[in-house]
Structures are given as structure tokens and as C-alpha cells.
Design an enzyme around this catalytic site. Structure first.
Site, PDB file in Angstrom:
ATOM      1  N   LYS A 131     144.921 -61.823  36.416  1.00 52.42           N
ATOM      2  CA  LYS A 131     144.233 -61.980  35.116  1.00 52.42           C
ATOM      3  C   LYS A 131     143.909 -60.595  34.605  1.00 52.42           C
ATOM      4  CE  LYS A 131     142.634 -65.362  32.496  1.00 52.42           C
ATOM      5  NZ  LYS A 131     143.052 -66.775  32.428  1.00 52.42           N
ATOM      6  N   ASP A 171     144.816 -65.910  26.664  1.00 56.41           N
ATOM      7  CA  ASP A 171     143.562 -66.542  27.084  1.00 56.41           C
ATOM      8  C   ASP A 171     142.624 -66.354  25.883  1.00 56.41           C
ATOM      9  OD1 ASP A 171     142.188 -67.705  29.684  1.00 56.41           O
ATOM     10  OD2 ASP A 171     140.714 -66.339  28.849  1.00 56.41           O
TER      11      ASP A 171
HETATM   12  P1  NDP Z   1     140.469 -69.144  22.100  1.00 52.25           P
HETATM   13  O1  NDP Z   1     140.166 -67.711  21.922  1.00 52.25           O
HETATM   14  O2  NDP Z   1     141.581 -69.745  21.353  1.00 52.25           O
HETATM   15  O3  NDP Z   1     139.159 -70.010  21.803  1.00 52.25           O
HETATM   16  C1  NDP Z   1     137.978 -69.767  22.493  1.00 52.25           C
HETATM   17  C2  NDP Z   1     136.915 -70.716  21.982  1.00 52.25           C
HETATM   18  O4  NDP Z   1     135.798 -70.676  22.859  1.00 52.25           O
HETATM   19  C3  NDP Z   1     136.413 -70.324  20.616  1.00 52.25           C
HETATM   20  O5  NDP Z   1     135.989 -71.465  19.931  1.00 52.25           O
HETATM   21  C4  NDP Z   1     135.228 -69.431  20.970  1.00 52.25           C
HETATM   22  O6  NDP Z   1     134.244 -69.332  19.959  1.00 52.25           O
HETATM   23  C5  NDP Z   1     134.677 -70.138  22.158  1.00 52.25           C
HETATM   24  N1  NDP Z   1     133.980 -69.168  22.996  1.00 52.25           N
HETATM   25  C6  NDP Z   1     134.511 -68.036  23.531  1.00 52.25           C
HETATM   26  N2  NDP Z   1     133.569 -67.348  24.194  1.00 52.25           N
HETATM   27  C7  NDP Z   1     132.445 -68.059  24.050  1.00 52.25           C
HETATM   28  C8  NDP Z   1     131.128 -67.869  24.496  1.00 52.25           C
HETATM   29  N3  NDP Z   1     130.791 -66.783  25.233  1.00 52.25           N
HETATM   30  N4  NDP Z   1     130.211 -68.816  24.190  1.00 52.25           N
HETATM   31  C9  NDP Z   1     130.552 -69.905  23.459  1.00 52.25           C
HETATM   32  N5  NDP Z   1     131.784 -70.133  22.984  1.00 52.25           N
HETATM   33  C10 NDP Z   1     132.714 -69.218  23.282  1.00 52.25           C
HETATM   34  O7  NDP Z   1     140.662 -69.339  23.684  1.00 52.25           O
HETATM   35  P2  NDP Z   1     141.346 -70.553  24.458  1.00 52.25           P
HETATM   36  O8  NDP Z   1     141.160 -71.817  23.730  1.00 52.25           O
HETATM   37  O9  NDP Z   1     142.692 -70.122  24.856  1.00 52.25           O
HETATM   38  O10 NDP Z   1     140.473 -70.580  25.808  1.00 52.25           O
HETATM   39  C11 NDP Z   1     139.353 -71.447  25.976  1.00 52.25           C
HETATM   40  C12 NDP Z   1     139.085 -71.622  27.458  1.00 52.25           C
HETATM   41  O11 NDP Z   1     140.241 -72.214  28.082  1.00 52.25           O
HETATM   42  C13 NDP Z   1     138.817 -70.351  28.252  1.00 52.25           C
HETATM   43  O12 NDP Z   1     137.898 -70.634  29.297  1.00 52.25           O
HETATM   44  C14 NDP Z   1     140.170 -70.028  28.854  1.00 52.25           C
HETATM   45  O13 NDP Z   1     140.043 -69.223  30.025  1.00 52.25           O
HETATM   46  C15 NDP Z   1     140.647 -71.423  29.190  1.00 52.25           C
HETATM   47  N6  NDP Z   1     142.083 -71.587  29.373  1.00 52.25           N
HETATM   48  C16 NDP Z   1     142.980 -71.211  28.425  1.00 52.25           C
HETATM   49  C17 NDP Z   1     144.327 -71.410  28.614  1.00 52.25           C
HETATM   50  C18 NDP Z   1     145.334 -71.097  27.569  1.00 52.25           C
HETATM   51  O14 NDP Z   1     146.505 -71.415  27.789  1.00 52.25           O
HETATM   52  N7  NDP Z   1     144.963 -70.515  26.441  1.00 52.25           N
HETATM   53  C19 NDP Z   1     144.847 -71.984  29.876  1.00 52.25           C
HETATM   54  C20 NDP Z   1     143.817 -72.433  30.778  1.00 52.25           C
HETATM   55  C21 NDP Z   1     142.498 -72.207  30.528  1.00 52.25           C
HETATM   56  P3  NDP Z   1     134.038 -67.913  19.213  1.00 52.25           P
HETATM   57  O15 NDP Z   1     135.145 -67.845  18.214  1.00 52.25           O
HETATM   58  O16 NDP Z   1     132.682 -67.996  18.605  1.00 52.25           O
HETATM   59  O17 NDP Z   1     134.149 -66.834  20.261  1.00 52.25           O
HETATM   60  O1  2IT Z   2     143.683 -69.609  32.519  1.00 59.36           O
HETATM   61  C1  2IT Z   2     144.912 -69.809  32.367  1.00 59.36           C
HETATM   62  O2  2IT Z   2     145.542 -70.543  33.137  1.00 59.36           O
HETATM   63  C2  2IT Z   2     145.589 -69.188  31.245  1.00 59.36           C
HETATM   64  N1  2IT Z   2     144.937 -68.503  30.454  1.00 59.36           N
HETATM   65  C3  2IT Z   2     147.071 -69.335  31.069  1.00 59.36           C
HETATM   66  C4  2IT Z   2     147.805 -68.338  31.920  1.00 59.36           C
HETATM   67  C5  2IT Z   2     149.290 -68.278  31.713  1.00 59.36           C
HETATM   68  O3  2IT Z   2     149.894 -67.412  32.351  1.00 59.36           O
HETATM   69  O4  2IT Z   2     149.861 -69.058  30.945  1.00 59.36           O
END
Ligand code: NDP
Ligand code: 2IT
Length: 452
Positions: A131, A171
Site C-alpha cells: 500500500k 484508493d
Molecule cells: P474515494 O476517495 O472515492 O471516496 C472516499 C469517501 O470516503 C469520500 O466520500 C470521503 O469523503 C470519505 N472519507 C474519506 N476520508 C474520510 C474521513 N476521514 N472521514 C469521513 N469520511 C471520509 O475512496 P474509495 O471509495 O475508493 O475508498 C473508500 C474506502 O474503501 C476506503 O477505506 C478504501 O481503503 C476502501 N477500499 C477501496 C477500494 C477501491 O477499489 N477503491 C478497494 C477496497 C477498499 P470526503 O470527500 O469528505 O473526504
Molecule cells: O484496499 C484495496 O483493496 C484497494 N484499494 C484496491 C487495491 C488494488 O490493487 O486494486
């Protein structure tokens, strides 16, 4: 006897982790959850003890930290921190996302990299765990500023990654735009067109359904959990946190499966729409968040039946199913108690470690369905693995083909959790199941590969 030994093992393990990694509370939290599940198994297995397999898994193979200087639109020099935690490569090249958020620090990236090792193993695909990211905050930055930052980040980062070494993806704060800018700079510096990043655009090496995969996969996993009770999404009320990539596609799939999604959020507050966020309203959310880069509050300005709750989280809204899809530790003990008291039957994590340890205990003591992110959100990285395969064979699969593979991987992960997590009374402890199943493959590889 075995219990006493396991307790002793956990204590010594954690004392050592805390002493060697001071002030890294998220990392301690993630490691503790895993050690707690695995200790009874490890103390019974002399090879794992002797070869210090879990001790080695908890020490990153490599941590890279670097300066990321860039020039903002006013001509001022900005300096950010860049990181990559290359945690474990026993079963494949390091694989995992990049997070750009002002809160990013070494503790957060080590917890995420540690979780990623088990998650990637669960996917059944050959991927190690890593990561990375930066404390760069993309909010309010122009496209040009984001591009200059991404180019500077990649100028250093490119020497540490490669299609057979380390394959980053998105992420929080890293989506299609950022992957595009970083891939462009990677290609320019390395003079090669390889699948070194995933989450690429469809026309230049990306996989169908990679943007959808984490949110869809979380719903596929929840569907399997519900099926163990003869239940489904049909007619259910769902609360979702976040409004980014994972939240958007979890909303889409839950709705397609017949549920009504009533909340979305960001770090400033949440919206509650009692009528449900249907396909038309979701199309607006896509535009608002991904094109206009606005705030979720604006949803309530556009749809007057919806209400905005500044500074609050959506967990006191009555629901059947809760899908936390924002960030770590966004759901605490009190909120978990409220969810249970309100009749919630299933919590599946789209985010990484969104529930605090105390919240997890509440769900498990109430014996409701609860899945940790490393199992339920693994569809994102699994589809990244499918993108790597398509890049290697220089072919693209159709969306239906990728969707079928994603669905089948989520089913396999669910089956592994049932196999290793079913307790004497029949309750499925998905935390235990995911930790043991994820660990076994990595541990066996490490035993075979010797002390490295
Ligand atoms: P995005 O940046 O697209 O969206 C993040 C969302 O979470 C936004 O709505 C953001 O609001 C909110 N957020 C971020 N930080 C905080 C905080 N400190 N407190 C409250 N809200 C917060 O990210 P993703 O949707 O990709 O990721 C969301 C979660 O999913 C994370 O935990 C990530 O690690 C996990 N994840 C993502 C994957 C992927 O493929 N993208 C795969 C597996 C897990 P704001 O705009 O106000 O910051
Ligand atoms: O937390 C996660 O699994 C991710 N942000 C996706 C990682 C990836 O390599 O697609």
C-alpha cells in the site's frame, strides 16, 4: 492449556509490535485483530512458531519514503511525503492501492498494507500485499495541480514498481484521473507499455468493471451472507457511508438487487433520503462527485425530500443492512449498539477497517452477520488481478465475463470464511474465517521459501 498459551503468544506478540512500531495505533489495531484470530492455531503448529511466520508477516519487506515536490497554480513550491509499504511478496508481486489524503501517515499505510496481504491471498489470485500514497490533499486542487503532483510522485516512484514487482492502483483520493496522470508519467520515464498500474482507462489496458468492482463485490459478498439465513437484498433498507467510488457502486448494486439505499456521506456529514437513492438520483451523485467534485450536502439542495445532517454519521438511521464505505474507524461501539437495537441484520464493510474493535464485538455478541473489509471488499483488488491477467495475455474480457469471475471469487471467499470461521453453535465468525484462510496460503508459501 492451549488457551493460556495462545493468550501468552498474543501478549508477547503485541508487546513486541508496540515496542518496535511506537505511535502506530492503526497498525497495532490491524495486527491485534489478526493475531487474536490466529494465535490458537499458531501455538498448535510448531513449524509456524519456529519459523516465526506471523512475526515476519508483520514486518514490511521494505518501506520506501520519498519527497514529492511540485509547483502549485500560484507558482509556489509545495512539498508532500510519498510512501510505499511493500509488505509481503510470498505469493506474488506486491499489490495494493495508493491513497492521497491529508491524514496519510506511516501507521495508516502499514495497517492497510498488512490487511492487503490477507485480502489478496483470499482472492485466490497470485498477489502479494502493499500500500502507498501521500499526504497530498486533492480537494480543491485544479486538474493541472493534480497532474503536476502525480507526475512528481511517479518520477521517484517508478523506480520501485513494475508489472512483476509491485502493481499499485487507486484508493481514497486516487481514481481514474490520478491513475491516468501517473500511468502517463510512468510510461514516459520507462518507455514501456506494461500493466504496472491497475484501474487504467478501458481504452488503454483497463479492465471492464474495475471501477464498479469493490462496491459490487461488497454487495455480492453480503448477498452470500444473507443467503446463509435464507434472506436477500430484496425489499431491504440499506445505509451506506461515503460517497466515493466504493459507496457509489455499492449503492448501484444494492439498488439493482432490490434494496432501498437511504444514506450517503462524506467527511462533513450525511444525507438521508427516505424515498431511496434510485438510478436517476445516483446518476446525479456520479456527476456531483466525479465530474463536479462537489460535496454530498448538495444532494439535499437538489432533492428536497432528502435531509442533510452536518457533522454526523449515518449509523443512527434505521436499516436492515449497513455498508460502511468511507474510511477506517468510522463506526464505533455506540453506533454499533444503535444499529443492532434498530434491527440491522447484516454489516458488510466496503471500506478498510471501518468498524472499531469495540463495534465488531457488539456485532459478534449480537450474532448478526458481520464481514470485515478484507473479505467483503476484496472484489476491487481481485478485479485488479483480472486486469493484470488481461494485460499479460493482451486481450480484454467482456463486462459479463469479468462480472462472472468477480461473483465467483466473492463466493469462494465467502465459502473460505464459512470453512474456517464457523463456530460450535453454528455462528459464522467471518473475522476468524478470513484471517485463517488468508493466512494459510501466505504461511505455506513462506514455510516453503525459507527464512527470507
Ligand atoms: P474515494 O476517495 O472515492 O471516496 C472516499 C469517501 O470516503 C469520500 O466520500 C470521503 O469523503 C470519505 N472519507 C474519506 N476520508 C474520510 C474521513 N476521514 N472521514 C469521513 N469520511 C471520509 O475512496 P474509495 O471509495 O475508493 O475508498 C473508500 C474506502 O474503501 C476506503 O477505506 C478504501 O481503503 C476502501 N477500499 C477501496 C477500494 C477501491 O477499489 N477503491 C478497494 C477496497 C477498499 P470526503 O470527500 O469528505 O473526504
Ligand atoms: O484496499 C484495496 O483493496 C484497494 N484499494 C484496491 C487495491 C488494488 O490493487 O486494486
Amino acid at each position: 492449556m492451549a488457551n493460556k498459551q495462545a493468550e501468552q503468544y498474543i501478549k508477547e506478540f503485541m508487546d513486541n509490535i508496540i515496542a518496535k512500531n511506537p505511535n502506530e495505533k492503526e497498525f497495532h489495531q490491524a495486527v491485534y485483530e489478526v493475531v487474536e484470530s490466529l494465535a490458537p492455531y499458531i501455538v498448535e503448529n510448531s513449524a509456524l512458531m519456529k519459523m516465526k511466520v506471523l512475526e515476519r508477516i508483520a514486518e514490511p519487506e521494505r518501506v520506501i519514503m520519498f519527497r514529492v515536490p511540485w509547483v502549485d497554480d500560484k507558482g509556489e513550491i509545495q512539498i508532500n511525503k510519498g510512501y510505499r509499504v511493500q509488505m509481503n511478496s510470498a505469493i506474488g508481486p506486491y499489490k495494493g492501492g495508493l491513497r492521497f489524503h491529508s491524514s496519510v501517515n506511516l501507521s495508516i499505510l502499514k495497517f492497510l498494507a498488512f490487511e492487503q496481504v490477507f485480502k489478496n491471498s483470499l482472492t485466490t489470485l497470485p498477489m502479494g500485499g502493499g500500500k502507498g500514497g501521500s499526504d497530498f490533499n486533492p480537494k480543491g486542487k485544479s486538474d493541472n495541480e493534480v497532474m503536476r503532483f502525480c507526475q512528481s510522485f511517479m518520477t521517484e516512484f517508478q523506480r520501485h514498481i513494475g508489472q512483476d514487482t509491485d502493481v499499485p492502483a487507486g484508493d481514497i483520493g486516487v481514481g481514474g484521473r490520478e491513475i491516468g496522470f501517473m500511468y502517463g508519467q510512468y510510461k514516459r520515464l520507462r518507455n514501456e507499455f506494461t500493466g504496472t498500474l491497475t484501474g487504467k482507462g478501458l481504452g488503454w489496458g483497463g479492465s471492464p468493471l474495475r471501477p464498479e468492482a469493490t462496491g459490487y463485490g461488497t454487495c455480492y459478498f453480503a448477498q452470500e451472507m444473507l443467503a446463509t439465513k435464507g434472506d436477500s437484498f430484496a425489499g431491504k433498507v440499506v445505509t451506506i457511508s461515503g460517497s466515493g467510488n466504493v459507496a457509489q457502486y455499492a449503492t448501484e448494486k444494492a439498488t439493482q438487487l432490490g434494496a432501498k439505499v437511504v444514506t450517503l456521506s462524506d467527511s462533513a456529514g450525511y444525507i438521508y433520503d427516505p424515498d431511496g437513492i434510485d438510478a436517476d438520483k445516483l446518476a446525479y451523485v456520479f456527476e456531483l462527485k466525479n465530474v463536479l467534485r462537489g460535496r454530498i450536502k448538495e444532494y439535499a439542495d437538489r432533492y428536497p425530500n432528502a435531509k442533510y445532517f452536518p457533522g454526523e454519521r449515518p449509523w443512527d438511521v434505521k436499516c436492515d443492512i449497513a455498508l460502511p464505505c468511507a474510511t477506517q474507524n468510522e463506526l464505533n461501539e455506540e453506533e454499533a449498539k444503535t444499529l443492532v437495537a434498530n434491527g440491522c441484520i447484516c454489516v458488510a464493510e466496503g471500506a478498510n477497517m471501518p468498524s472499531t474493535p469495540e463495534a465488531i464485538a457488539v456485532f459478534q455478541n449480537a450474532k448478526i452477520l458481520y464481514a470485515p473489509g478484507k473479505a467483503s471488499n476484496a472484489g476491487g483488488v481481485a478485479t485488479s488481478g483480472l486486469e493484470m491477467t488481461q494485460n499479460s495475455i493482451r486481450l480484454s474480457w467482456t463486462p459479463d465475463e469479468v462480472d462472472a469471475k468477480l461473483n465467483s471469487i466473492m463466493k469462494d471467499i465467502h465459502a473460505a470464511c464459512i470453512k474456517y470461521g464457523t463456530e460450535a453453535d453454528g455462528y459464522v465468525n467471518y473475522v476468524k474465517g478470513a484471517n485463517i484462510a488468508g493466512f494459510l496460503k501466505v504461511a505455506n508459501a513462506m514455510l516453503a521459501q525459507g527464512c527470507v
